[in-house]
Design an enzyme around this catalytic site. Structure first.
Site, PDB file in Angstrom:
ATOM      1  N   HIS A   1       0.821  -1.215   0.000  1.00  0.00           N
ATOM      2  CA  HIS A   1       0.000   0.000   0.000  1.00  0.00           C
ATOM      3  C   HIS A   1       0.853   1.262   0.000  1.00  0.00           C
ATOM      4  O   HIS A   1       0.534   2.230  -0.681  1.00  0.00           O
ATOM      5  CB  HIS A   1      -0.903  -0.038   1.238  1.00  0.00           C
ATOM      6  N   PHE A   2       1.929   1.249   0.772  1.00  0.00           N
ATOM      7  CA  PHE A   2       2.798   2.418   0.877  1.00  0.00           C
ATOM      8  C   PHE A   2       4.089   2.178   0.091  1.00  0.00           C
ATOM      9  O   PHE A   2       5.174   2.018   0.650  1.00  0.00           O
ATOM     10  CB  PHE A   2       3.080   2.733   2.348  1.00  0.00           C
TER      11      PHE A   2
END
Length: 287
Positions: free
Chosen positions: A264-265
């Site tokens: 996600h990051f």
């Protein structure tokens, strides 16, 4: 160097980070973590030699003011309005690129609806706009919470705000956890200990249903306008599947899709790859 400032917008004190020189091509960074603009701390200086960049903390996020949810509506409409007022207050307007990640996707899409002439190009990094993009993490939320919000349906969502889950969001899909600084989840957890912080996030998780309802409208706009688009998609995202990134190509056949070995990051472990892709995309497609 990155500058750190506060501006009054919509009656709230809004924190933002700024890098690069005014007059350079603008790039607005809209993210999604609880610590908000902190997620762009490395990208800002990495691109400051050629772009004028700005990243802000939404109300209830990071270093911005956290108004009481009893008297302030934490909806994506409200967040987009504050982003708009912030940009107008500091004069960060006109044609620009938008980097959209997670919550930054629905906020950015609302901003584009308000100012369609502002969008010159966009980078979409794990920001969903298609039904098939949801991982099973959303199943309980969508089946029960979105259709009938009450104490019983809300209770399971508290798990998403607990330390182990916040940490898992940062580590899931990232092949080498040693490359992900624990400062990330510890900072998020710090902000989540503030009074009303959980209520803020739960209100937004409930309002996320309005984003899914707008997906067909956003898809129609993509098909009509064909914005220049770079898609950077962490393949192991906790929240959004690889199919969510692939789906954009249905409406944007000329978009460039980069599949990142990340989660996600993705800026945490794919920073240089992302910087290189943004620079080359801008040179080859935007300039």
């Amino acid at each position: 160097m990155t500058s750190f400032r506060i501006v009054s917008a919509g009656g709230l004190e809004i924190f933002y980070r700024e890098a690069g020189k005014p007059g350079a091509p603008k790039l607005l960074l809209l993210g999604g973590s609880v610590s908000s603009s902190h997620q762009f701390r490395n990208l800002l200086p990495a691109l400051a030699d050629r772009f004028h960049l700005l990243a802000l903390d939404y109300p209830g996020f990071g270093n911005s003011e956290i108004p009481d949810p009893a008297g302030w509506d934490y909806t994506f409409d409200s967040l987009a309005e504050i982003v708009d007022e912030t940009l107008l207050a500091i004069g960060f307007t006109g044609p620009m690129g938008l980097y959209l990640q997670a919550h930054g996707g629905p906020i950015g899409n609302r901003l584009i609806s308000l100012h369609p002439d502002w969008l010159q190009w966009q980078v979409i990094q794990n920001a969903n706009s298609y039904e098939e993009g949801f991982t099973p993490v959303w199943d309980t939320m969508r089946r029960a919470f979105w259709s009938d919000r009450n104490a019983r349906t809300e209770a399971p969502l508290e798990a998403l705000l607990e330390p182990e889950t916040v940490k898992a969001i940062y580590l899931t899909g990232h092949p080498d956890p040693a490359k992900i600084s624990p400062d990330n989840w510890n900072l998020d957890l710090h902000f989540l200990t503030r009074p009303r912080a959980h209520a803020v996030q739960l209100d937004l998780l409930y309002d996320y249903r309005t984003n899914a309802a707008k997906y067909p409208d956003w898809q129609r706009r993509l098909r009509r306008d064909q914005p220049k688009t770079l898609i950077l998609w962490g393949q192991g995202d906790f929240f959004f599947t690889p199919a969510g990134g692939e789906a954009y190509l249905r409406d944007l056949p000329d978009a460039k899709l980069i599949r990142l070995d990340s989660g996600h990051f993705a800026l945490e472990d794919c920073l240089q790859e992302i910087v290189d892709e943004i620079n080359s995309f801008y040179d080859d497609t935007v300039k």
